[in-house]
Write an enzyme that holds these catalytic residues in place. Sequence first.
Site, PDB file in Angstrom:
ATOM      1  N   ASP A   1     -18.001  31.541  -9.781  1.00 50.59           N
ATOM      2  CA  ASP A   1     -17.872  32.300  -8.258  1.00 50.59           C
ATOM      3  C   ASP A   1     -16.837  33.364  -8.543  1.00 50.59           C
ATOM      4  OD1 ASP A   1     -16.771  32.718  -5.581  1.00 50.59           O
ATOM      5  OD2 ASP A   1     -18.141  30.829  -5.029  1.00 50.59           O
TER       6      ASP A   1
ATOM      7  N   GLN B   1     -22.681  28.987   5.168  1.00 47.58           N
ATOM      8  CA  GLN B   1     -23.496  29.622   3.853  1.00 47.58           C
ATOM      9  C   GLN B   1     -23.483  30.873   4.226  1.00 47.58           C
ATOM     10  OE1 GLN B   1     -27.911  28.446   4.038  1.00 47.58           O
ATOM     11  NE2 GLN B   1     -28.136  29.445   2.161  1.00 47.58           N
ATOM     12  N   SER B   2     -23.041  31.717   3.174  1.00 46.57           N
ATOM     13  CA  SER B   2     -22.897  33.192   3.039  1.00 46.57           C
ATOM     14  C   SER B   2     -23.832  33.918   2.322  1.00 46.57           C
ATOM     15  CB  SER B   2     -21.388  33.745   2.771  1.00 46.57           C
ATOM     16  OG  SER B   2     -21.485  33.271   1.461  1.00 46.57           O
TER      17      SER B   2
ATOM     18  N   HIS C   1     -27.602  27.272  -3.243  1.00 46.28           N
ATOM     19  CA  HIS C   1     -26.448  27.412  -4.302  1.00 46.28           C
ATOM     20  C   HIS C   1     -25.498  26.109  -4.010  1.00 46.28           C
ATOM     21  CE1 HIS C   1     -24.960  30.095  -1.237  1.00 46.28           C
ATOM     22  NE2 HIS C   1     -23.567  29.710  -1.621  1.00 46.28           N
TER      23      HIS C   1
END
Length: 128
Positions: free
Chosen positions: A36, A100-101, A106
Site C-alpha cells: 500500500d 472503499q476508494s 482488494h
Amino acid sequence: MSTSFYNPECLFCRIVRGEIPATEVYRNEHVMAFRDITPVASQHVLIIPIRHIASLSDLQSEDLDIAGHILLAARKVAEITGVLDSGYRLVFNNGQDALQSVFHIHGHLIGGCKMGWPPFPGDAIIHG
C-alpha cells in the site's frame, strides 16, 4: 464471468498490467499483492484479483474460486512479510460507507503491530 477481465479506467487494473508501478510482494495467475502506498502498519499489502471485479457486492457464484484464491494469497503474503505467526488482519472495504476508494476488490493485509478492536469509531463492543 460477472465482469470484464480488465477495466482501463481502474487504477488496480493498470497496476496489474504494469502501466503503473507498484512494489509487488506476490503474484500468481489469479491474484496480485503489492504494498500500500499509504501504509497504516509496518506490513500493509493489498491483495487483488487479476480479473476486474469492482466490489464484494459484485461477486457472483462463479467467482467462488477467485475468492478462495484471495484468501490463500493472504496466507502466502503473511508468510512472505513475516507476520504469519505473530498475526495479521485482512480487511475488505465494500462501498462508500466503508470508505472503499478504489472499486476493484482488494483486501488490506495489515500486520507487524499490536492492533485494537474495534477498528472503527463508535461505541466499543465485546468481540469474540
